[in-house]
Design an enzyme around this catalytic site. Structure first.
Site, PDB file in Angstrom:
ATOM      1  N   LYS A  96     -32.233  15.394   5.871  1.00 38.35           N
ATOM      2  CA  LYS A  96     -32.421  16.837   5.799  1.00 38.35           C
ATOM      3  C   LYS A  96     -31.361  17.418   4.878  1.00 38.35           C
ATOM      4  CE  LYS A  96     -30.721  20.235   7.692  1.00 38.35           C
ATOM      5  NZ  LYS A  96     -30.678  20.920   6.375  1.00 38.35           N
TER       6      LYS A  96
ATOM      7  N   GLU B 218     -18.412  13.666   8.222  1.00 38.55           N
ATOM      8  CA  GLU B 218     -17.501  13.954   7.115  1.00 38.55           C
ATOM      9  C   GLU B 218     -17.409  15.473   7.065  1.00 38.55           C
ATOM     10  OE1 GLU B 218     -16.013  15.011   4.134  1.00 38.55           O
ATOM     11  OE2 GLU B 218     -17.525  14.120   2.811  1.00 38.55           O
TER      12      GLU B 218
ATOM     13  N   CYS C 251     -15.003  19.212  -0.246  1.00 41.99           N
ATOM     14  CA  CYS C 251     -14.248  19.109   1.003  1.00 41.99           C
ATOM     15  C   CYS C 251     -12.862  18.507   0.770  1.00 41.99           C
ATOM     16  CB  CYS C 251     -15.027  18.327   2.043  1.00 41.99           C
ATOM     17  SG  CYS C 251     -15.665  16.811   1.385  1.00 41.99           S
TER      18      CYS C 251
ATOM     19  N   GLU D 159     -10.138  27.110   5.305  1.00 41.63           N
ATOM     20  CA  GLU D 159     -10.714  26.324   4.213  1.00 41.63           C
ATOM     21  C   GLU D 159     -11.334  27.318   3.219  1.00 41.63           C
ATOM     22  OE1 GLU D 159     -13.871  23.544   5.186  1.00 41.63           O
ATOM     23  OE2 GLU D 159     -13.268  22.221   3.559  1.00 41.63           O
TER      24      GLU D 159
HETATM   25  P1  ADP Z   1     -21.645  24.751   4.653  1.00 49.07           P
HETATM   26  O1  ADP Z   1     -20.838  25.793   5.343  1.00 49.07           O
HETATM   27  O2  ADP Z   1     -20.916  23.997   3.623  1.00 49.07           O
HETATM   28  O3  ADP Z   1     -22.991  25.211   4.197  1.00 49.07           O
HETATM   29  P2  ADP Z   1     -22.820  23.572   6.951  1.00 49.07           P
HETATM   30  O4  ADP Z   1     -22.112  22.715   7.923  1.00 49.07           O
HETATM   31  O5  ADP Z   1     -23.278  24.913   7.409  1.00 49.07           O
HETATM   32  O6  ADP Z   1     -21.860  23.639   5.713  1.00 49.07           O
HETATM   33  O7  ADP Z   1     -24.081  22.829   6.359  1.00 49.07           O
HETATM   34  C1  ADP Z   1     -24.131  21.463   6.075  1.00 49.07           C
HETATM   35  C2  ADP Z   1     -25.496  20.944   6.455  1.00 49.07           C
HETATM   36  O8  ADP Z   1     -25.679  21.185   7.834  1.00 49.07           O
HETATM   37  C3  ADP Z   1     -26.666  21.640   5.750  1.00 49.07           C
HETATM   38  O9  ADP Z   1     -27.676  20.683   5.503  1.00 49.07           O
HETATM   39  C4  ADP Z   1     -27.145  22.629   6.781  1.00 49.07           C
HETATM   40  O10 ADP Z   1     -28.522  22.951   6.652  1.00 49.07           O
HETATM   41  C5  ADP Z   1     -26.926  21.841   8.054  1.00 49.07           C
HETATM   42  N1  ADP Z   1     -26.816  22.652   9.271  1.00 49.07           N
HETATM   43  C6  ADP Z   1     -26.210  23.830   9.439  1.00 49.07           C
HETATM   44  N2  ADP Z   1     -26.326  24.232  10.723  1.00 49.07           N
HETATM   45  C7  ADP Z   1     -27.015  23.261  11.381  1.00 49.07           C
HETATM   46  C8  ADP Z   1     -27.457  23.068  12.740  1.00 49.07           C
HETATM   47  N3  ADP Z   1     -27.194  23.955  13.699  1.00 49.07           N
HETATM   48  N4  ADP Z   1     -28.136  21.944  13.029  1.00 49.07           N
HETATM   49  C9  ADP Z   1     -28.388  21.025  12.072  1.00 49.07           C
HETATM   50  N5  ADP Z   1     -28.014  21.152  10.802  1.00 49.07           N
HETATM   51  C10 ADP Z   1     -27.328  22.245  10.457  1.00 49.07           C
END
Ligand code: ADP
Length: 481
Positions: free
Chosen positions: A170, A246, A280, A377
């Site tokens: 995903k 990560e 990161c 961050e």
């Molecule tokens: P960033 O702040 O860098 O966008 P995120 O941790 O929000 O980092 O996103 C990283 C990945 O996690 C993306 O693929 C995002 O769609 C996914 N993501 C964010 N929230 C959720 C969640 N609650 N469950 C599963 N995947 C998530």
């Protein structure tokens, strides 16, 4: 449709679904499928079915397919780079570099897949023999971020597929096109249907819940924020999945008075301004020793002031946009709160006229540990600079964070180089170098920056189980006299 997107023509142009926009100008690029829960469940079942034949192939056969995938990525370097720049904004030179970096994991793990050797262990009892097998864990799920839309997928999927696993990925909502392009090339290379499936969605929490709780999925590999990583670990705990995480960082970059200052400035630029600070392992705070504080700032500021900000497809561009307006807002808040708390604004400190999502390369001086710039961050082109007196003080300050991903320091004293390498509580340390990423070395963090390692020989173990087999009834092997 833009010619750039020919590779993924079959996946785009829907009327309804996940809309992808160019962060450089907020223009719509394409609309891709918004997967339903049922479709995701079906993809998992299909991956489980595909696992039977994929894991049954010889490692050598899988390696040949992966090698073709690697070559196709290299052949399509320009197209892949254009897609990445279009949807995540990074300068074309960086996107081209990401294609090479991303492809390198496929090349590397194609080879490593052939070396997942078990062991025989000297027995503890006559008449018994012990051996171990390494076996693929099963169907794995990967949830990946937008800042390296190609490499963060290949770093997970190449070892998974090489090990014999099948995978559902995903990608981030902002960057599904790069993921789909990888899927197209994988199919072309001979990766069978359902062995590697990209699931795109407008609702990551909903699809993420399925991927982290479905009993068929045996392993979750995630790259993203610490906050989301914690949610996913909790969800994955319900079916006791193996996890690799990560997560976020707060990288210190320390320059001692005995360092080669020009080399430190070069490393500082690479580690801070690559992808406009949106990695990161980007330096989050600079620690500069008293005696060279002004000199370092002068040389560093001259270089940063010369960085060209613009759209990623302009060959002169070195700093592209941030991913969206929320990211710009976050950077703005960190800078203004730190200046209000006493930081001096040496350079930048405002949005950039190239567009709504652009922020000017910024340097803050006289930052102290209590300011947001020193502990949040930043994920943007802002360099907070902190003054320090001695080694003991800087080690304590550098380690005073819940994060532990990457750290950098510059010194010409070998004893200090060892002391610092051992004392820094980080998964990765760059000594006199600001560019540490390579497929041959183990990438990963400690503390709240993560679990597990990607790349290197150990990267494939994340997708394998060790099975111990005891063979008994062998009294005739060494008959007692
Ligand atoms: P960033 O702040 O860098 O966008 P995120 O941790 O929000 O980092 O996103 C990283 C990945 O996690 C993306 O693929 C995002 O769609 C996914 N993501 C964010 N929230 C959720 C969640 N609650 N469950 C599963 N995947 C998530």
């Amino acid at each position: 449709m833009s010619g750039i997107l020919t590779l993924i023509a079959d996946y785009i142009g829907l009327d309804d679904g996940l809309s992808v926009n160019n962060p450089a100008n907020n223009q719509h690029i394409a609309t891709v499928k918004d997967w339903s829960e049922d479709e995701t469940q079906n993809a998992i079942l299909a991956a489980a079915n595909a696992f039977k034949s994929w894991s049954g192939q010889t490692a050598k056969k899988r390696a040949r397919i992966l090698q073709r995938w690697y070559l196709l990525m290299r052949e399509h370097q320009e197209e892949l780079a254009q897609i990445a720049t279009l949807e995540c904004g990074k300068p074309m030179a960086e996107s081209r570099g990401e294609v090479v970096y991303g492809a390198s994991f496929i090349e590397w793990f194609a080879e490593e897949g052939k070396r997942t050797c078990g062991t025989t262990i000297p027995t503890h009892a006559a008449g018994k023999r012990i051996m171990t097998l390494k076996q693929p864990i099963g169907v794995i799920a990967a949830i990946t971020p937008w800042n390296f839309p190609l490499a963060m997928i290949t770093r997970k999927i190449a070892p998974a597929l090489a090990a014999g696993c099948t995978a559902i990925v995903k990608p981030a909502e902002a960057t599904p096109l790069s993921a789909l392009a990888l899927q197209v090339l994988a199919r072309k290379a001979g990766v069978p249907e359902h062995v590697f499936t990209v699931v795109t969605t407008t609702d990551p929490a909903r699809i993420g819940k399925i991927l982290t709780t479905h009993p068929i999925i045996r392993k979750l590999s995630f790259t993203g924020s610490t906050a989301v990583g914690k949610i996913l670990m909790q969800q994955a705990a319900t079916t006791v999945k193996k996890v690799s995480m990560e997560l976020g960082g707060n990288a210190p970059f320390i320059v001692f008075g005995d360092a080669d200052i020009d080399a430190a400035v070069t490393g500082a630029l690479a580690s801070k301004y690559r992808n406009a600070g949106q990695t990161c392992i980007s330096t989050n705070r600079f620690f500069i020793q008293d005696g060279i504080y002004d000199e370092f700032i002068n040389r560093f500021t001259a270089k940063v002031a010369a960085l060209k900000v613009g759209h990623g497809d302009d060959p002169a561009t070195q700093i592209g946009p941030l991913i969206n307006s929320a990211a710009v807002q976050k950077v703005e808040n960190i800078v203004s709160a730190s200046v209000a708390a006493g930081a001096s604004l040496i350079l930048g400190g405002a949005r950039h006229c190239a567009g709504d999502n652009f922020y000017a390369p910024t340097i803050l001086g006289e930052v102290t540990m209590d300011m947001p710039a020193a502990h949040s961050e930043i994920f943007g082109p802002v360099a907070p600079i902190i003054r320090f007196r001695d080694e003991e003080e800087v080690i304590a300050a550098a380690n005073d964070t819940p994060y532990g991903l990457a750290a950098y320091f510059y010194t010409r004293d070998l004893g200090r180089a060892w002391r610092m390498s051992e004392a820094l509580e980080y998964g990765m340390v760059g000594v006199n170098d600001g560019d540490i990423s390579t497929e041959v070395a183990p990438f990963g963090g400690i503390k709240q920056s993560g679990i597990g390692r990607e790349g290197a020989s150990c990267g494939i173990d994340e997708y394998m189980e060790i099975k111990y087999c005891l063979m008994g009834g062998l009294d005739n092997v060494n008959p007692v006299e």
